[in-house]
Design an enzyme around this catalytic site. Structure first.
Site, PDB file in Angstrom:
ATOM      1  N   ASN A   8       0.866  -1.172   0.000  1.00 50.53           N
ATOM      2  CA  ASN A   8       0.000   0.000   0.000  1.00 50.53           C
ATOM      3  C   ASN A   8       0.907   1.228   0.000  1.00 50.53           C
ATOM      4  OD1 ASN A   8      -1.792   2.047   0.552  1.00 50.53           O
ATOM      5  ND2 ASN A   8      -2.265   1.387   2.637  1.00 50.53           N
ATOM      6  N   LYS A  10       0.134   4.241  -0.319  1.00 51.15           N
ATOM      7  CA  LYS A  10      -0.512   5.441   0.236  1.00 51.15           C
ATOM      8  C   LYS A  10      -0.259   6.632  -0.698  1.00 51.15           C
ATOM      9  CE  LYS A  10      -0.128   3.317   4.732  1.00 51.15           C
ATOM     10  NZ  LYS A  10      -0.062   3.452   6.178  1.00 51.15           N
ATOM     11  N   HIS A  94      -9.504   1.417   4.782  1.00 48.89           N
ATOM     12  CA  HIS A  94      -8.238   1.582   5.503  1.00 48.89           C
ATOM     13  C   HIS A  94      -8.464   2.551   6.666  1.00 48.89           C
ATOM     14  CE1 HIS A  94      -4.153   2.742   6.474  1.00 48.89           C
ATOM     15  NE2 HIS A  94      -3.772   1.619   5.886  1.00 48.89           N
ATOM     16  N   GLU A  96      -6.847   4.932   7.694  1.00 50.38           N
ATOM     17  CA  GLU A  96      -6.612   6.344   7.343  1.00 50.38           C
ATOM     18  C   GLU A  96      -7.820   6.924   6.611  1.00 50.38           C
ATOM     19  OE1 GLU A  96      -2.808   5.670   5.466  1.00 50.38           O
ATOM     20  OE2 GLU A  96      -2.009   5.137   7.435  1.00 50.38           O
ATOM     21  N   GLU A 160      -5.513  -4.705  10.610  1.00 49.71           N
ATOM     22  CA  GLU A 160      -4.450  -3.733  10.836  1.00 49.71           C
ATOM     23  C   GLU A 160      -4.727  -2.967  12.128  1.00 49.71           C
ATOM     24  OE1 GLU A 160      -2.359  -2.545   6.964  1.00 49.71           O
ATOM     25  OE2 GLU A 160      -4.165  -1.340   7.058  1.00 49.71           O
ATOM     26  N   GLY A 166       2.592   2.246  10.796  1.00 48.53           N
ATOM     27  CA  GLY A 166       3.604   3.299  10.666  1.00 48.53           C
ATOM     28  C   GLY A 166       4.346   3.620  11.949  1.00 48.53           C
ATOM     29  N   SER A 198       3.296  -2.165  10.335  1.00 53.20           N
ATOM     30  CA  SER A 198       4.740  -2.288  10.609  1.00 53.20           C
ATOM     31  C   SER A 198       5.319  -3.649  10.241  1.00 53.20           C
ATOM     32  CB  SER A 198       5.034  -1.935  12.070  1.00 53.20           C
ATOM     33  OG  SER A 198       4.728  -0.575  12.315  1.00 53.20           O
TER      34      SER A 198
HETATM   35  P1  PGA Z   1       2.857   0.301   7.613  1.00 55.24           P
HETATM   36  O1  PGA Z   1       1.389   0.568   7.025  1.00 55.24           O
HETATM   37  O2  PGA Z   1       3.344  -0.997   7.032  1.00 55.24           O
HETATM   38  O3  PGA Z   1       3.664   1.482   7.169  1.00 55.24           O
HETATM   39  O4  PGA Z   1       2.714   0.216   9.107  1.00 55.24           O
HETATM   40  C1  PGA Z   1       0.489  -0.499   6.822  1.00 55.24           C
HETATM   41  C2  PGA Z   1      -0.801   0.013   6.251  1.00 55.24           C
HETATM   42  O5  PGA Z   1      -1.275   1.084   6.663  1.00 55.24           O
HETATM   43  O6  PGA Z   1      -1.397  -0.634   5.353  1.00 55.24           O
END
Ligand code: PGA
Length: 236
Positions: A8, A10, A94, A96, A160, A166, A198
Site C-alpha cells: 500500500n 498510500k 483503511h 486512514e 491492521e 507506521g 509495521s
Molecule cells: P505500515 O502501514 O506498514 O507502514 O505500518 C500499513 C498500512 O497502513 O497498510
C-alpha cells in the site's frame, strides 16, 4: 491458498517509482515468490504501471473507490475506473480513510460491493485503536467492523491494528494468532486474512508463519523494492 503480499503505497510515488517495480519484477524473474504479489500505487500511477508490468507476476490495485459507478463526485474514483486501469483489487476501509474521511462501516461495505460489481476483489481493512486494545475490547471492535463492513463473499480481510500502522510497533504473535482465529470464525474458511501494521523484512517471516495469516498488507516497507522483495521472499 497462496499468501497475498500487498503493498500500500498510500500518497507516495511519482512516475520514477516505476524503477522500484522494475527491480521487484527483476527479483521475481530470478526467484519466483510462493505468494501473490500486489502493489496498490496512487491512482495516478495505476494504469501506467499495470500496463508496463502486465507480463510480470505483479498485480496492481487501488487504495480506495467510490460506491457509485459514475457521476457528480469530484475527485473520486469509481471501482470501474480502477478495473479499467488494470486493477485486480482495491483496498477499502483503511483506517486512514476511516479517520481522515469519516468512513463508516456502512460506507466501507458499499465500497466493497462496488469493487465486486466492477470485478475487483475488495481488501476490507479492520483494526482496533490503542485504547480499545488496552481496554481488552480489540476482538469485539474488530468483530463489529466485520459485521458492518463485509460484503457477502469473495473478499480479503486485512487486520491492521491502528496503533501498529507506521509506528514500528506490532502485536505479539499470540495476539495476532488470537485475532486472526477470531476473524476466521467470522468469515469462514475461504477468505484470506492479511496482517498489516509495521510489517518489515525483519519480522515478516515470523508474522507470515502464524496460523490464519494469509499474507500481509505492507505500507512503508512496500516503497523500496529491496524491503518489499525481502517480505515477498519471507512468504511461506
Ligand atoms: P505500515 O502501514 O506498514 O507502514 O505500518 C500499513 C498500512 O497502513 O497498510
Amino acid at each position: 491458498m497462496a499468501q497475498l503480499i500487498a503493498g500500500n503505497w498510500k500518497m507516495n510515488g511519482l512516475k520514477a517509482a516505476a524503477a522500484e517495480v522494475e527491480a521487484l519484477a527483476g527479483q521475481l524473474a530470478v526467484t519466483p515468490g510462493r505468494c501473490e504479489v500486489l502493489i496498490c500505487p496512487p491512482a495516478t500511477l495505476l494504469a501506467g504501471l499495470a500496463e508496463r508490468f502486465a507480463a510480470t507476476p505483479i498485480s496492481f490495485g487501488g487504495q480506495d473507490c467510490h460506491a457509485q459507478e459514475s457521476g457528480a463526485h469530484t475527485g473520486d474514483v469509481a471501482a470501474e475506473m480502477l478495473a479499467d486501469a488494470g486493477a485486480s483489487h482495491v483496498i477499502v476501509g483503511h483506517s486512514e480513510r476511516r479517520a481522515d474521511h469519516g468512513e463508516s462501516n456502512e460506507t466501507v461495505r458499499a465500497k466493497a460491493l462496488a469493487a465486486q460489481r466492477a470485478g475487483l476483489t475488495p481488501i476490507v481493512c479492520v483494526g482496533e485503536v490503542e485504547a480499545e486494545r488496552r481496554a481488552g475490547n480489540a476482538i469485539d471492535v474488530v468483530k463489529g467492523q466485520l459485521a458492518g463492513s463485509l460484503p457477502g463473499a469473495a473478499f480479503v480481510v486485512a487486520y491492521e491494528p491502528v496503533w501498529a500502522i507506521g509506528t514500528g510497533l506490532t502485536p505479539t504473535a499470540e495476539d495476532i494468532a488470537e485475532m486472526h482465529a477470531a476473524i476466521r470464525g467470522e468469515v469462514g474458511a475461504d477468505a484470506a486474512i492479511l496482517y498489516g501494521g509495521s510489517v518489515k523484512p525483519g519480522n515478516a517471516g515470523d508474522i507470515l508463519a502464524i496460523d490464519n495469516v494469509g499474507g500481509a498488507l505492507v505500507g512503508g516497507a512496500s516503497l523500496k523494492a529491496a524491503d518489499f522483495g525481502a517480505i515477498v521472499a519471507a512468504s511461506a
